[in-house]
Design a protein around this motif. Structure first.
Motif, mmCIF file in Angstrom:
data_model
loop_
_atom_site.group_PDB
_atom_site.id
_atom_site.type_symbol
_atom_site.label_atom_id
_atom_site.label_comp_id
_atom_site.label_asym_id
_atom_site.label_seq_id
_atom_site.Cartn_x
_atom_site.Cartn_y
_atom_site.Cartn_z
ATOM 1 N N GLU A 10 4.040 26.083 17.475
ATOM 2 C CA GLU A 10 4.530 24.873 16.642
ATOM 3 C C GLU A 10 5.157 25.292 15.377
ATOM 4 O OE1 GLU A 10 1.090 21.967 18.680
ATOM 5 O OE2 GLU A 10 1.846 21.790 16.711
ATOM 6 N N GLY A 11 6.202 24.618 15.180
ATOM 7 C CA GLY A 11 6.787 24.979 13.757
ATOM 8 C C GLY A 11 5.982 24.750 12.641
ATOM 9 N N SER A 12 5.085 24.007 12.550
ATOM 10 C CA SER A 12 4.336 23.715 11.430
ATOM 11 C C SER A 12 3.201 22.754 11.887
ATOM 12 C CB SER A 12 4.916 22.890 10.351
ATOM 13 O OG SER A 12 5.465 21.580 10.994
ATOM 14 N N ASP A 13 2.215 22.793 11.128
ATOM 15 C CA ASP A 13 0.820 22.002 11.437
ATOM 16 C C ASP A 13 1.178 20.614 10.954
ATOM 17 O OD1 ASP A 13 -1.246 24.440 10.172
ATOM 18 O OD2 ASP A 13 -0.571 24.361 12.094
ATOM 19 N N THR A 14 0.228 19.688 11.631
ATOM 20 C CA THR A 14 0.518 18.370 11.372
ATOM 21 C C THR A 14 0.437 18.234 9.902
ATOM 22 O OG1 THR A 14 -0.988 17.966 13.224
ATOM 23 C CG2 THR A 14 -0.528 16.067 11.710
ATOM 24 N N SER A 15 1.551 17.692 9.349
ATOM 25 C CA SER A 15 1.684 17.296 7.881
ATOM 26 C C SER A 15 1.667 15.927 7.588
ATOM 27 C CB SER A 15 2.850 18.195 7.208
ATOM 28 O OG SER A 15 3.984 17.819 7.903
ATOM 29 N N GLU A 16 1.418 15.715 6.135
ATOM 30 C CA GLU A 16 1.480 14.298 5.726
ATOM 31 C C GLU A 16 2.731 14.203 4.543
ATOM 32 O OE1 GLU A 16 -3.127 13.259 6.290
ATOM 33 O OE2 GLU A 16 -2.009 12.536 4.554
ATOM 34 N N GLY A 17 3.466 13.097 4.618
ATOM 35 C CA GLY A 17 4.361 13.120 3.946
ATOM 36 C C GLY A 17 3.805 11.616 2.908
ATOM 37 N N THR A 18 3.858 11.608 1.714
ATOM 38 C CA THR A 18 3.730 10.536 0.968
ATOM 39 C C THR A 18 4.772 10.081 0.170
ATOM 40 O OG1 THR A 18 2.807 11.841 -0.947
ATOM 41 C CG2 THR A 18 1.563 10.995 0.865
ATOM 42 N N GLU A 19 4.857 8.835 0.083
ATOM 43 C CA GLU A 19 5.872 8.116 -0.905
ATOM 44 C C GLU A 19 5.320 7.069 -1.851
ATOM 45 O OE1 GLU A 19 8.848 5.990 1.371
ATOM 46 O OE2 GLU A 19 7.264 4.892 2.309
ATOM 47 N N PRO A 20 5.855 6.932 -2.887
ATOM 48 C CA PRO A 20 5.401 5.744 -3.553
ATOM 49 C C PRO A 20 5.840 4.340 -2.919
ATOM 50 C CG PRO A 20 6.958 6.844 -4.789
ATOM 51 C CD PRO A 20 6.979 7.670 -3.644
ATOM 52 N N SER A 21 5.139 3.574 -3.416
ATOM 53 C CA SER A 21 5.393 2.255 -2.822
ATOM 54 C C SER A 21 6.658 2.029 -2.508
ATOM 55 C CB SER A 21 4.836 1.123 -3.614
ATOM 56 O OG SER A 21 3.817 1.444 -4.344
ATOM 57 N N GLY A 22 7.225 1.846 -1.186
ATOM 58 C CA GLY A 22 8.519 1.895 -0.940
ATOM 59 C C GLY A 22 8.978 0.362 -0.891
ATOM 60 N N ASP A 23 7.989 -0.447 -1.222
ATOM 61 C CA ASP A 23 8.671 -1.955 -1.237
ATOM 62 C C ASP A 23 8.902 -2.418 -2.548
ATOM 63 O OD1 ASP A 23 6.899 -3.372 1.715
ATOM 64 O OD2 ASP A 23 8.411 -1.969 1.609
ATOM 65 N N GLU A 24 9.665 -3.396 -2.504
ATOM 66 C CA GLU A 24 9.929 -4.154 -3.635
ATOM 67 C C GLU A 24 8.745 -4.348 -4.811
ATOM 68 O OE1 GLU A 24 12.578 -8.038 -4.807
ATOM 69 O OE2 GLU A 24 12.312 -7.508 -2.714
ATOM 70 N N THR A 25 8.806 -4.006 -5.908
ATOM 71 C CA THR A 25 7.535 -4.253 -6.687
ATOM 72 C C THR A 25 7.991 -4.772 -7.960
ATOM 73 O OG1 THR A 25 6.447 -2.319 -5.780
ATOM 74 C CG2 THR A 25 5.788 -3.248 -7.816
ATOM 75 N N VAL A 26 7.558 -5.940 -7.960
ATOM 76 C CA VAL A 26 7.959 -6.833 -9.061
ATOM 77 C C VAL A 26 6.664 -7.152 -9.940
ATOM 78 C CG1 VAL A 26 9.008 -8.914 -10.028
ATOM 79 C CG2 VAL A 26 9.644 -7.913 -7.882
ATOM 80 N N GLU A 27 6.738 -6.354 -11.002
ATOM 81 C CA GLU A 27 5.526 -6.469 -12.026
ATOM 82 C C GLU A 27 5.770 -6.898 -13.499
ATOM 83 O OE1 GLU A 27 2.255 -3.359 -10.673
ATOM 84 O OE2 GLU A 27 4.143 -2.561 -10.714
ATOM 85 N N LYS A 50 1.059 -1.044 -0.085
ATOM 86 C CA LYS A 50 -0.116 -0.012 -0.152
ATOM 87 C C LYS A 50 1.097 1.371 0.044
ATOM 88 C CE LYS A 50 -4.251 -1.336 2.178
ATOM 89 N NZ LYS A 50 -4.777 -1.301 3.776
ATOM 90 N N PRO A 51 0.512 2.259 -0.773
ATOM 91 C CA PRO A 51 1.115 3.582 -0.482
ATOM 92 C C PRO A 51 1.167 3.776 0.745
ATOM 93 C CG PRO A 51 -0.685 3.550 -2.216
ATOM 94 C CD PRO A 51 -0.714 2.430 -1.504
ATOM 95 N N LYS A 52 2.511 4.348 1.304
ATOM 96 C CA LYS A 52 2.772 4.334 2.477
ATOM 97 C C LYS A 52 2.830 5.960 2.809
ATOM 98 C CE LYS A 52 4.895 1.004 4.943
ATOM 99 N NZ LYS A 52 6.199 0.303 5.122
ATOM 100 N N GLN A 53 1.867 6.397 3.873
ATOM 101 C CA GLN A 53 1.913 7.564 4.317
ATOM 102 C C GLN A 53 2.861 7.898 5.418
ATOM 103 O OE1 GLN A 53 -2.265 8.730 4.256
ATOM 104 N NE2 GLN A 53 -1.968 9.671 2.270
ATOM 105 N N ASN A 54 3.804 8.709 5.273
ATOM 106 C CA ASN A 54 4.529 8.813 6.646
ATOM 107 C C ASN A 54 4.057 10.403 6.935
ATOM 108 O OD1 ASN A 54 7.019 7.147 6.721
ATOM 109 N ND2 ASN A 54 6.897 7.506 4.443
ATOM 110 N N VAL A 55 3.625 10.374 8.185
ATOM 111 C CA VAL A 55 2.907 11.485 9.000
ATOM 112 C C VAL A 55 3.924 12.269 9.787
ATOM 113 C CG1 VAL A 55 1.230 12.265 10.433
ATOM 114 C CG2 VAL A 55 0.601 10.432 8.833
#
Lengths: 214, 251
Positions: free
Chosen positions: B225-242, B33-38
């Motif tokens: 607070e230096g910034s509001d709660t923010s979300e970082g997203t990244e593409p599938s970080g795991d090995e993908t073999v397609e 699943k796309p990982k969302q780093n918060v």
């Protein structure tokens, strides 16, 4: 034979951190306060006095044939005294205190006339107390007084030296009485007496001029 | 001579996926699943500690009513009195580690009342000089700022600046019917990425110390607070073999 090849795909890991739009990163800080503490000093009289002392003396009565008149120095002039005579003299102290205080009386004898320490009340509820290391200094402790409080006479008599100790010519001598009051706080009597030492000098004092009889 | 030809066989990747019932060969895939780093910013938050306590044998009193800002009102004070007052700072639960500073300001209804004796007491006797340094400018003679190079943290949740001081004996009858005030405030700044507060060799505050001084200006309870709660997203970080196309193979 076919080689088995394993194709591996490179992993790519991309991390994208999204920061608040338009936000400038600043160090985190915090504050608390300001908190104001107030320290009110004792409230005294309308002139700003927390302690007031007075020294006064009613007209003494003669014990012999001496004449006693005001001396313009807050005291009395005794004339026609005789050697060895005991004279009436009873300076009184009053105090108005808005805070617990020590009241000190300091006596400085003259060369030929001295106060009679046996006439100082040193026992009982109305006793004057002495201070270690100070001679001829007496004190009383008072709490907050309601109005002016009479502390009574410090002594009641002075003595003139004997004939062979007196000069032949007329001389004016003085017995000086000074009063000082110090707010008690947590001072011991001795510590307060030391503070009083610095205050006495400002006092004119009650004096008795004594002119020996011819 | 015939060059040796290396026969390159096409790489073939055969993957045989055994599928369940129905036996439809399906792509062999793996994905995550796309990982969302918060990224949530923490906070720095402190409480100023300001307390009054009686001392046996004193003639001063602590009024039951506090001042509007939450401080204490002492009455019947005279020169020489030892005043029971604790001033310090504590870390609020959940706060990140922080460096701290406490500002003490003195004033009086008596014009020109000399506060130097109290300042000197704070500098030399009542405050632990092993734990606190101070900034003092004679131009602003009635204010002093103490700061600590030891941070507040879970292991060191509170720090006391002082627990008493003496009303100067150099003050005399001029104070009767008057009063003096002591105003205290606290500031904090994060530990991370900052050196402990200090003066630089040129005598100016370093970043941490400057942040603390700036934080006093706000002087209301709260944290920034230096910034509001923010979300970082990244593409599938795991090995993908397609593999793109179905393959069959049996090796």
């Amino acid at each position: 034979m076919k080689k088995k090849n394993v194709l591996t795909m490179a992993m790519s890991l991309a991390l994208v951190g999204v920061i608040a739009v338009g936000g400038t990163m600043a160090y985190l800080t915090a504050s608390d306060g300001a908190v104001v503490n107030t320290f009110e000093f004792v409230q005294g009289d309308e002139d700003g006095n927390a302690i007031t002392v007075t020294l006064s003396e009613a007209q003494p009565t003669a014990t012999g044939s001496e004449s006693i008149t005001s001396n313009g120095k807050n005291g009395y002039l005794y004339e026609n005294i005789v050697p060895g005579q005991s004279l009436n003299k009873a300076p009184e102290v009053t105090v108005t205190a808005y805070t617990p205080s020590y009241v000190f009386v300091k006596i400085t004898d003259g060369e030929y006339v001295s106060y009679d320490p046996t006439t100082v009340v040193t026992t009982g509820a109305d006793a004057w107390k002495t201070v270690d290391g100070y001679s001829d200094v007496y004190y009383k402790e008072v709490g907050v007084t309601s109005g002016e409080k009479d502390l009574g006479a410090i002594f009641t008599k002075v003595k003139v030296k004997d004939m062979n100790q007196l000069p032949t010519e007329e001389v004016t001598d003085e017995v000086q009485i000074q009063v000082a009051a110090v707010a008690k706080g947590d001072l011991t009597a001795k510590a307060a007496a030391e503070v009083a030492e610095g205050i006495y000098q400002d006092w004119q004092g009650n004096t008795a001029s004594i002119v020996p009889a011819d | 001579m015939k060059t040796k030809n290396i026969l390159m066989m096409a790489l073939s990747l055969s993957l045989v996926a055994v599928i369940t019932v129905g036996g439809t060969l399906a792509y062999f895939t793996a994905s995550a699943k796309p990982k969302q780093n918060v990224f949530t910013t923490g906070n720095v938050d402190i409480d100023l500690v300001d307390q009054a306590y009686p001392i046996d044998g004193s003639s001063w009193d602590i009024s039951e009513q506090q001042t509007p800002s939450g401080g204490y009102e002492y009455t019947n004070v005279i020169p020489g009195d030892i005043i029971g007052k604790k001033v310090g700072v504590s870390l609020k639960s959940g706060s990140a580690d922080c460096y701290i500073a406490i500002k003490v300001e003195l004033s009086s209804t008596v014009d020109g009342l000399d506060m130097s004796n109290i300042i000197t007491q704070l500098q030399t006797t009542v405050v632990d000089s092993n734990k606190w340094q101070y900034l003092y400018d004679a131009q602003d003679a009635n204010t002093i700022v103490f700061y600590s190079q030891t941070a507040l943290s879970a292991a060191n949740e509170s720090m006391q600046l002082f627990d008493r001081f003496q009303v100067p004996t150099t003050w005399g009858n001029e104070v009767v019917n008057n009063r003096f005030d002591m105003t205290v405030s606290a500031a904090a700044v994060q530990v991370v990425a900052l050196d402990p507060p200090a003066l630089k060799t040129d005598g100016t505050p370093n970043d941490a110390l400057q942040e603390l001084l700036n934080a006093f200006e706000g002087e209301t309870s709260g944290s920034t607070e230096g910034s509001d709660t923010s979300e970082g997203t990244e593409p599938s970080g795991d090995e993908t073999v397609e593999p793109e196309a179905p393959v069959t193979g049996n090796e």
